[in-house]
Write a protein that holds these residues in place. Sequence first.
Motif, PDB file in Angstrom:
ATOM      1  N   GLU A 136       0.840  -1.206   0.000  1.00  0.00           N
ATOM      2  CA  GLU A 136       0.000   0.000   0.000  1.00  0.00           C
ATOM      3  C   GLU A 136       0.877   1.260   0.000  1.00  0.00           C
ATOM      4  O   GLU A 136       0.658   2.181  -0.783  1.00  0.00           O
ATOM      5  CB  GLU A 136      -0.924  -0.001   1.222  1.00  0.00           C
ATOM      6  CG  GLU A 136      -1.865   1.196   1.261  1.00  0.00           C
ATOM      7  CD  GLU A 136      -2.757   1.180   2.496  1.00  0.00           C
ATOM      8  OE1 GLU A 136      -2.215   1.104   3.620  1.00  0.00           O
ATOM      9  OE2 GLU A 136      -3.980   1.240   2.319  1.00  0.00           O
ATOM     10  N   ARG A 189       2.492   1.745  -3.402  1.00  0.00           N
ATOM     11  CA  ARG A 189       1.559   1.660  -4.532  1.00  0.00           C
ATOM     12  C   ARG A 189       1.933   2.632  -5.660  1.00  0.00           C
ATOM     13  O   ARG A 189       2.059   2.240  -6.823  1.00  0.00           O
ATOM     14  CB  ARG A 189       0.156   1.955  -4.004  1.00  0.00           C
ATOM     15  CG  ARG A 189      -0.943   1.830  -4.992  1.00  0.00           C
ATOM     16  CD  ARG A 189      -2.227   2.397  -4.375  1.00  0.00           C
ATOM     17  NE  ARG A 189      -3.111   2.769  -5.453  1.00  0.00           N
ATOM     18  CZ  ARG A 189      -4.256   2.148  -5.753  1.00  0.00           C
ATOM     19  NH1 ARG A 189      -4.670   1.147  -5.004  1.00  0.00           N
ATOM     20  NH2 ARG A 189      -4.966   2.532  -6.761  1.00  0.00           N
ATOM     21  N   ALA A 242      -1.319  -0.610  -8.244  1.00  0.00           N
ATOM     22  CA  ALA A 242      -2.754  -0.806  -7.992  1.00  0.00           C
ATOM     23  C   ALA A 242      -3.088  -2.294  -7.956  1.00  0.00           C
ATOM     24  O   ALA A 242      -3.877  -2.736  -7.112  1.00  0.00           O
ATOM     25  CB  ALA A 242      -3.569  -0.102  -9.078  1.00  0.00           C
ATOM     26  N   ASN A 243      -2.488  -3.058  -8.853  1.00  0.00           N
ATOM     27  CA  ASN A 243      -2.747  -4.509  -8.891  1.00  0.00           C
ATOM     28  C   ASN A 243      -2.365  -5.180  -7.574  1.00  0.00           C
ATOM     29  O   ASN A 243      -3.151  -5.937  -6.996  1.00  0.00           O
ATOM     30  CB  ASN A 243      -1.933  -5.160 -10.023  1.00  0.00           C
ATOM     31  CG  ASN A 243      -2.466  -4.826 -11.400  1.00  0.00           C
ATOM     32  OD1 ASN A 243      -3.573  -4.302 -11.539  1.00  0.00           O
ATOM     33  ND2 ASN A 243      -1.669  -5.103 -12.424  1.00  0.00           N
ATOM     34  N   ASP A 251      -1.736  -3.841  -4.628  1.00  0.00           N
ATOM     35  CA  ASP A 251      -2.486  -3.302  -3.495  1.00  0.00           C
ATOM     36  C   ASP A 251      -3.896  -3.898  -3.459  1.00  0.00           C
ATOM     37  O   ASP A 251      -4.389  -4.312  -2.401  1.00  0.00           O
ATOM     38  CB  ASP A 251      -2.528  -1.774  -3.611  1.00  0.00           C
ATOM     39  CG  ASP A 251      -3.155  -1.118  -2.389  1.00  0.00           C
ATOM     40  OD1 ASP A 251      -2.930  -1.608  -1.271  1.00  0.00           O
ATOM     41  OD2 ASP A 251      -3.874  -0.119  -2.565  1.00  0.00           O
ATOM     42  N   ARG A 252      -4.531  -3.976  -4.601  1.00  0.00           N
ATOM     43  CA  ARG A 252      -5.881  -4.545  -4.667  1.00  0.00           C
ATOM     44  C   ARG A 252      -5.876  -6.014  -4.222  1.00  0.00           C
ATOM     45  O   ARG A 252      -6.725  -6.452  -3.453  1.00  0.00           O
ATOM     46  CB  ARG A 252      -6.440  -4.429  -6.092  1.00  0.00           C
ATOM     47  CG  ARG A 252      -7.877  -4.946  -6.247  1.00  0.00           C
ATOM     48  CD  ARG A 252      -8.450  -4.604  -7.612  1.00  0.00           C
ATOM     49  NE  ARG A 252      -7.743  -5.250  -8.698  1.00  0.00           N
ATOM     50  CZ  ARG A 252      -6.938  -4.657  -9.562  1.00  0.00           C
ATOM     51  NH1 ARG A 252      -6.718  -3.362  -9.503  1.00  0.00           N
ATOM     52  NH2 ARG A 252      -6.327  -5.348 -10.510  1.00  0.00           N
ATOM     53  N   LYS A 278      -5.153  -6.326  -0.465  1.00  0.00           N
ATOM     54  CA  LYS A 278      -6.303  -5.831   0.321  1.00  0.00           C
ATOM     55  C   LYS A 278      -7.424  -6.872   0.317  1.00  0.00           C
ATOM     56  O   LYS A 278      -8.067  -7.107   1.351  1.00  0.00           O
ATOM     57  CB  LYS A 278      -6.811  -4.506  -0.252  1.00  0.00           C
ATOM     58  CG  LYS A 278      -5.979  -3.314   0.182  1.00  0.00           C
ATOM     59  CD  LYS A 278      -6.826  -2.038   0.248  1.00  0.00           C
ATOM     60  CE  LYS A 278      -6.072  -0.948   0.991  1.00  0.00           C
ATOM     61  NZ  LYS A 278      -4.991  -0.360   0.175  1.00  0.00           N
ATOM     62  N   ALA A 279      -7.647  -7.500  -0.829  1.00  0.00           N
ATOM     63  CA  ALA A 279      -8.674  -8.552  -0.906  1.00  0.00           C
ATOM     64  C   ALA A 279      -8.297  -9.709   0.018  1.00  0.00           C
ATOM     65  O   ALA A 279      -9.150 -10.296   0.696  1.00  0.00           O
ATOM     66  CB  ALA A 279      -8.821  -9.041  -2.350  1.00  0.00           C
ATOM     67  N   THR A 339      -8.339 -11.769  -8.113  1.00  0.00           N
ATOM     68  CA  THR A 339      -8.584 -10.324  -8.020  1.00  0.00           C
ATOM     69  C   THR A 339      -7.592  -9.464  -8.789  1.00  0.00           C
ATOM     70  O   THR A 339      -7.839  -8.281  -8.990  1.00  0.00           O
ATOM     71  CB  THR A 339      -8.570  -9.846  -6.546  1.00  0.00           C
ATOM     72  OG1 THR A 339      -7.290 -10.158  -5.978  1.00  0.00           O
ATOM     73  CG2 THR A 339      -9.661 -10.513  -5.745  1.00  0.00           C
ATOM     74  N   VAL A 340      -6.446 -10.040  -9.179  1.00  0.00           N
ATOM     75  CA  VAL A 340      -5.430  -9.261  -9.888  1.00  0.00           C
ATOM     76  C   VAL A 340      -5.351  -9.775 -11.325  1.00  0.00           C
ATOM     77  O   VAL A 340      -5.093 -10.943 -11.541  1.00  0.00           O
ATOM     78  CB  VAL A 340      -4.043  -9.403  -9.221  1.00  0.00           C
ATOM     79  CG1 VAL A 340      -3.024  -8.529  -9.926  1.00  0.00           C
ATOM     80  CG2 VAL A 340      -4.130  -9.067  -7.755  1.00  0.00           C
TER      81      VAL A 340
END
Length: 210
Positions: free
Chosen positions: A20, A23, A40-41, A43-44, A47-48, A75-76
């Motif tokens: 994060e 990022r 972003a990938n 971090d996403r 986070k998921a 998610t990525v």
Amino acid sequence: MPVMRDDVVAWLERCAAVLEENRDYLTQLDAAIGDADHGANMDRGFKAFMAKLPSVADKDIGTILKTLGMTLVATVGGAGGPLYGTFFLQMGVKTANKLMLTPEDWAEALEAGINGVIARGQARPGDKTMVDALLPALEAFKEAIRNSDSFGKALQRMAEAAEQGMKATIPMVARKGRASYLGERSAGHQDPGATSSYLILKAAADTWGH
Ligand code: ADP
Ligand code: MG
Ligand code: MG
């Protein structure tokens, strides 16, 4: 001292925090030679995983790592998702039912993860990918263990080698992934995936180093 299940959880929490924090940095690196989404990938994806962690934090290390791998795959998108997904999935297969890791266990898990990345992405050393940070890190860790260094010391060596490997990607010409579309123009830029790999391994050394 072995690494306990709760130490693995602490490592992954630190990974989420570090990714994060980095990022924008990872996205800038990817903007230069890719499509500006690596930060972003990652971090996403993490986070998921953080949202799922409470449901697996009391399970064995293999289950936790496999859950991370499956979450990243789901998610990525792009190259990074399936590759890091495979990395953690294979680490999870190697650590199935384990509640602690000896240095040898960690070496085997890391090796399985890297072999998964290589099998999936077909990158060789020098292709300017995450493999250029991961492989030297594994070799340095194994050598430190062979020299009877402590677990903490060996993790330090691993993180240093990952950092060197990451920096060594700067002059490389990319031969895999989006950056390879740039050909010679990819030289002079640090690879984003090698950078996230360094951050992930550095997080292990920082969390577990004594
Ligand atoms: P995308 O390129 O699809 O947008 P990301 O930006 O998340 O995906 O990840 C890019 C990173 O993935 C690169 O910096 C590189 O380190 C890594 N990568 C790309 N292709 C490969 C491959 N075939 N093998 C290993 N790593 C790869
Ligand atoms: Mg990208
Ligand atoms: Mg992309």
